[in-house]
Every structure is written in structure tokens, then in C-alpha cells.
Design an enzyme around this catalytic site. Structure first.
Site, PDB file in Angstrom:
ATOM      1  N   THR A  44       8.524  -4.739  -5.839  1.00 61.19           N
ATOM      2  CA  THR A  44      10.120  -5.003  -6.484  1.00 61.19           C
ATOM      3  C   THR A  44      10.074  -5.955  -7.318  1.00 61.19           C
ATOM      4  OG1 THR A  44      10.458  -4.469  -3.979  1.00 61.19           O
ATOM      5  CG2 THR A  44      12.520  -5.021  -5.649  1.00 61.19           C
ATOM      6  N   THR A  50      12.532  -1.169  -7.464  1.00 63.51           N
ATOM      7  CA  THR A  50      11.614  -1.144  -6.583  1.00 63.51           C
ATOM      8  C   THR A  50      10.843   0.179  -6.730  1.00 63.51           C
ATOM      9  OG1 THR A  50      10.795  -1.759  -4.508  1.00 63.51           O
ATOM     10  CG2 THR A  50      12.688  -0.425  -4.542  1.00 63.51           C
ATOM     11  N   ASN A  89       8.668  -0.015  -4.197  1.00 65.37           N
ATOM     12  CA  ASN A  89       8.339  -0.474  -2.614  1.00 65.37           C
ATOM     13  C   ASN A  89       6.943  -1.411  -2.618  1.00 65.37           C
ATOM     14  OD1 ASN A  89       8.918  -0.946   0.196  1.00 65.37           O
ATOM     15  ND2 ASN A  89       7.920   0.885   0.806  1.00 65.37           N
ATOM     16  N   ASP A 144      10.226   2.571   3.926  1.00 72.36           N
ATOM     17  CA  ASP A 144      11.435   1.750   4.162  1.00 72.36           C
ATOM     18  C   ASP A 144      12.468   2.387   5.259  1.00 72.36           C
ATOM     19  OD1 ASP A 144      11.025  -0.351   2.825  1.00 72.36           O
ATOM     20  OD2 ASP A 144      12.259  -0.093   1.125  1.00 72.36           O
TER      21      ASP A 144
HETATM   22  N1  GLY Z   1      11.576  -1.320  -0.889  1.00 68.67           N
HETATM   23  C1  GLY Z   1      11.986  -2.723  -0.667  1.00 68.67           C
HETATM   24  C2  GLY Z   1      13.482  -2.842  -0.251  1.00 68.67           C
HETATM   25  O1  GLY Z   1      14.332  -1.889  -0.913  1.00 68.67           O
HETATM   26  O2  GLY Z   1      14.035  -3.325   0.614  1.00 68.67           O
END
Ligand code: GLY
Length: 554
Positions: free
Chosen positions: A364, A382, A384, A406
Site C-alpha cells: 500500500t 494498494t 495488498n 482482504d
Molecule cells: N490491502 C490493505 C487494505 O486495503 O486494507
């Protein structure tokens, strides 16, 4: 609820314009790209496209056009605040148990690595939406710095080199990934150029055809073919059907400050609102001395614990589940949570009603912008985890996200960030996975703050600690430096950065019943800008925890 939100959103900044523009991002080439586009007549929203797309080239470990983003916008001319939701979406063939093996256990490799981990990306659709509805310049102009960086290369730097080392085994599984990240078959050395010709071609297709250059036509066909060849489930229709959503931000007040922050499918805005509502009864600024420091941290941690408990139970994509936003952000609800907090003792998470480590900030990215018209962007983007799925779709240069992790792959089972979830965040076709990304604005009487950070589950608490520091009267450089601590309900531990707290405070927190875990390192990569409405001055600061961050007032 809509009426309440609109009422809360009706305030606007009443002041002149900032004297200069300010941009803070995670990479100097991205900050420069943003200023370049402002100098060419663009506004903050065009600059946001330039910064996002350049980060997508030079900071691929953190965000990219194979990933997604939330861009929180403030438009000066009418005071409109809106969150552009370019979050990834589960493909149509996705289903709740898709990562469970024959024993019902989550297959972590499938959930995190390779194309099955990838949701349908949203970043490019976001670029088109920003350019069409908010910007002044065409994509052919605002994408130029990114195209140049992809074509001519950028020098490798320690953060990306370390992530390549960590992800090496996965990257080597896929020829297109290996070709980019192992030039001459080796991990790149510091300063060596990383060149991405295929990515440049894909960006050029977007510059020419807009969103259709990515979600349809040659690039889309190549991505789908490559994804399916390597075990993924994307289809051409999944790509073609992806759309941007405009969301009403979450708004709340804290002791005279007005906050505008991320809406679902982020959990960040609601969690921050809950925490601040709980804390609003106490004068935390008066608890900053040696005597009271542990008391202040204890209260903040107890509020964090409760907000993350709610996250795990209630929060998910509001297009699929009813999230009780009004309840969770209501001061009376917070008053109930506050009533359960003892000033003397930690409440074990297991005793809170509800369902039953340790990434840093490589995943991110975040940037903040204010332009001279007073337009603002707070954007968190992001793919991830660091370098995402590790999978580049052949012939496109697009590194695919692993955002499917997520989702809650199994109720109560922690994901890569140790976060647990329930049915509200289970996998469903077309659903967007719950996020912690929390781009935020604060409007105070004389000042405006724009901030955010990467860092997985810790994003919410980092933004919160930055906000508390702002409320204490400190400046932008202080918010990004502030030592960090974090509690996320489960695991029931109070994590602190190395040397974040002195021994006396740690002992006092332990005496209150907190299990304090000191990390070897530090976390986060906050980039923030501020505007003093009285003087017109703007300021920008980047987190000192990383080396490539770049904050520039011009
Ligand atoms: N991938 C991290 C978030 O969106 O929280």
C-alpha cells in the site's frame, strides 16, 4: 441516514486560497510528476492521476494499475467531499470457500500468491473517472510522467530490492514477473534501472483509449489469457463490467474539528469515527506529560480494541451487507462503549462480546495534495501485500493484486494482517473486500489537514495517532514522525514500535493489564500536507521511516 450524511457534509472551507501547492508521496519521482502536471495547468485531481500512475511504475511493491485505491477529494469551488472507490472487486466465479482445502483449512499460498489471489483491478477506471469528472487535463497528458518512467526505467532502491528478495520464490514462478524483477537473472542492485516496456505500452493504450484501453481490447484479452493459463478465474466480462463508485465519505466531529474520511468498503473511516467518539470525553492533550502518558495510551488502546472488534463483526462492502454506519458512528453508541472502559485496567478482548504479525508498510501507499485553488486529494492505493500476487500478466506488464486476501476466507481465521472477519466480509462475486485504507481530511477553524498512510491493519491506528497529534496542536512534520502503537482487538496485544515508549510508560501499561509487544522495527509511511487558512501557508511532510518519500511545497 443519507439526510444525516448530507447535513454533516454541508460545511465547506471558508477562506482564501493556499499560497502554493503541496504534495507528499512515497517516491520523489511521483511527487515531481504531480508538480509537473500542476505546472502544465492541471489541478490537484490531475496531479493525483500523475502521482498514482507514477507510483504504479516506481513503487510497484505498494500500489499499481493491477490494484485499487480510494481517492478522497475535496473540490474547492463547491466544497464537495467525495470518495472515489476504485477498490478491486471479486470476479464473478469467486465463492466463499474458494481458498479452503479438503480439510477446511485456508490455503494461504492460493489466497496470497498467483492470479487466483487477484481481484478485478480498479485503479485505471479511477484515473478515467478523475480526469472526466474532476480534472482539467486529458489522460494523455497526466499519464506522461508514468509512461516515461516505465519506458526509460527508474533506479532500484533499498525498499523495492528488499521486497523483491522476500517475494523472490513467487516471482520466479512466473516468467513475466521474473523478466521485470530479475534483470539479467539477478536481484537488481541499488541504482540499477528497472525498465518496464510492456507496462509503458499498457499505459499508452490507456492514455489513448481511456479505461477501455485496459478493461477491453488487446490488453484485457492478454490479461485474461495469462490469468487463466496460471490457474486464475478472471473473464473478459469481469473486466468490462468493472465500474467506479462514488461514496459519501464518513464524517464526524471531534472537539471542534470536522473530519472527512474513508467510507466502506474501507473500515477506516468508521473505526476512526468510533475511536474519536469514545475519546472525545477526555482531554487527551492534557495527558501528554510523563505522569499521564500511560493513562492516555491506555484510553486510546481501549478505544482501538472496541473499534476493531466492531470491524470484525459488522463491516463489509455496503453494496452486499447492511453495515450499521449510523449506529457505529453515533456519539451515544460510543458513550456506551466508553462506559465499559476502566481507566485502571485493560479489558481482555476475549471478554468483549463478539467473535472469537506483522506486516510493516511495504504494502500500500499514500499521498496527499493541496493545490492553489484549495482542491485537495488524500489517496491511499494498494496491491495488498508487498509485490502483491507476484504475478505479472504476460505481455501487459501488469502486476496483479492479491486483494482477495482482504476478504475473510473463513470466519474467525486471520488474514495476512492478522485481521479476522465474519460473514459481512465473506467472498461473494462482484463484492469489494473490506479495507483499512483511511485517507482523511480534517477541517478546523484555522487549519486543514490531509493525511494517510499504508500499513495494512495498522493504517487506521496510524491515522488516528496522526490526528491526535494534530489535535494536540502539532505541525505536519510531527504527525508523520510520531512513535506508533497499535491494538486491533485480536490478537489481544498492544504492539509498539521499537523505542516508541519509555520503560516507565511500558511498565505502567503492563500494570493496567496490557500485554505489550515491542517490535524490532517501525511501521508505516505517512505522507501529509497542511494548510493554514489564516496565513495561506501550506506545508508538507513525509514519514522519516522510509528513504524515498518526498514532500514538496511549490
Ligand atoms: N490491502 C490493505 C487494505 O486495503 O486494507
Amino acid at each position: 441516514m443519507r439526510v444525516l450524511l448530507l447535513m454533516l457534509l454541508s460545511f465547506s472551507v471558508t477562506a482564501g486560497s493556499p499560497e502554493k501547492s503541496a504534495i507528499a508521496s512515497a517516491h520523489y519521482m511521483a511527487t515531481e510528476a504531480g508538480h509537473q502536471i500542476l505546472a502544465q495547468g492541471g489541478n490537484a485531481f490531475d496531479a493525483a492521476i500523475a502521482v498514482s500512475s507514477t507510483l504504479a511504475v516506481v513503487e510497484q511493491q505498494s500500489s499499481g494499475i493491477g490494484g485499487g485505491a480510494f481517492w478522497l477529494l475535496h473540490r474547492a469551488k463547491d466544497g464537495k467531499n467525495v470518495m472515489i472507490d476504485g477498490r478491486e472487486e471479486a470476479p464473478n466465479a469467486a465463492f466463499a470457500d474458494m481458498y479452503l482445502d479438503e480439510n477446511g483449512e485456508v490455503n494461504r499460498d492460493l489466497a496470497l500468491n498467483g492470479p487466483l489471489a487477484a481481484a478485478i483491478p480498479g485503479e485505471i477506471a479511477g484515473f478515467e473517472h478523475l480526469a472526466k469528472h474532476y480534472g482539467k487535463l486529458p489522460l494523455s497528458v497526466s499519464l506522461q510522467p508514468a509512461i516515461k518512467a516505465a519506458e526509460e526505467g527508474f533506479p532500484a532502491y533499498p525498499r523495492i530490492i528488499k521486497t523483491i528478495e522476500r517475494k523472490a520464490k513467487v516471482l520466479k514462478r512466473y516468467p513475466a514477473s521474473a523478466a521485470v524483477y530479475f534483470p539479467n537473472g539477478q536481484i537488481p542492485k541499488e541504482g540499477q534501472l528497472i525498465i518496464q516496456k510492456d507496462l509503458a505500452k499498457t499505459l499508452k493504450a490507456v492514455a489513448k483509449h481511456g479505461k477501455a484501453g485496459f478493461y477491453e481490447g488487446k490488453v484485457a484479452r492478454k490479461m485474461v489469457k495469462s490469468v487463466q493459463k496460471h490457474g486464475g478465474i478472471w473473464t473478459l466480462d469481469d473486466l468490462k463490467n468493472y465500474t467506479i463508485k462514488e461514496r459519501n465519505p464518513i464524517t464526524t466531529n471531534y472537539r471542534g474539528h470536522q473530519l472527512v474520511t474513508a467510507a466502506p468498503p474501507s473500515s477506516g473511516g468508521i473505526a476512526i469515527a468510533t475511536i474519536l467518539n469514545i475519546l472525545s470525553a477526555w482531554d487527551l492533550t492534557a495527558m501528554n506529560d510523563d505522569e499521564d502518558r500511560a493513562k492516555r495510551i491506555h484510553l486510546v488502546v481501549e478505544a482501538m480494541r472496541r473499534a476493531y472488534r466492531d470491524r470484525s463483526i459488522y463491516l463489509g462492502d455496503t453494496d452486499f451487507v447492511d453495515v450499521p454506519i449510523q449506529l457505529l458512528t453515533h456519539p451515544y453508541y460510543a458513550a456506551g462503549l466508553r462506559a465499559g472502559i476502566s481507566p485502571h485496567k485493560a479489558m481482555p478482548s476475549a471478554l468483549l462480546p463478539g467473535i472469537n504479525d506483522n506486516p510493516k508498510g511495504e504494502d500500500t501507499t499514500h499521498f496527499s495534495i493541496i493545490d492553489t485553488e484549495g482542491n485537495m486529494v488524500s489517496a491511499t492505493l494498494t496491491v495488498n501485500t508487498g509485490l502483491a500476487s507476484g504475478f505479472i500478466a504476460e505481455g501487459t506488464g501488469v502486476l496483479l493484486n492479491n486483494e482477495m486476501d482482504d476478504f475473510s476466507a473463513k470466519p474467525g481465521e486471520p488474514n495476512a494482517f492478522g485481521l479476522i472477519g465474519d460473514d459481512a466480509n465473506k467472498i461473494e462475486p462482484g463484492k469489494r473486500p473490506l479495507s483499512s485504507m483511511s485517507p482523511t481530511f480534517v477541517f478546523s477553524e484555522d487549519k486543514v489537514a490531509v493525511l494517510g498512510t499504508p500499513g495494512g491493519s495498522r493504517i487506521i491506528t496510524m491515522v488516528l495517532l496522526g490526528l491526535l497529534d494534530y489535535f494536540d496542536g502539532n505541525e505536519v512534520h510531527s504527525w508523520v514522525q510520531k512513535p506508533r502503537y497499535h491494538h486491533q482487538y485480536l490478537p489481544d496485544k498492544l504492539f509498539i514500535e521499537k523505542d516508541a515508549l519509555d520503560l516507565k510508560t511500558i511498565e505502567a501499561l503492563k500494570a493496567k493489564g496490557h500485554e505489550v509487544v515491542e517490535h524490532k522495527g517501525r511501521w508505516g509511511n505517512m505522507h501529509a500536507v497542511s494548510w493554514n487558512k489564516k496565513t495561506g501557508e501550506v506545508d508538507a511532510a513525509s514519514d522519516p521511516r522510509t528513504t524515498t518519500g518526498s514532500a514538496m511545497v511549490k
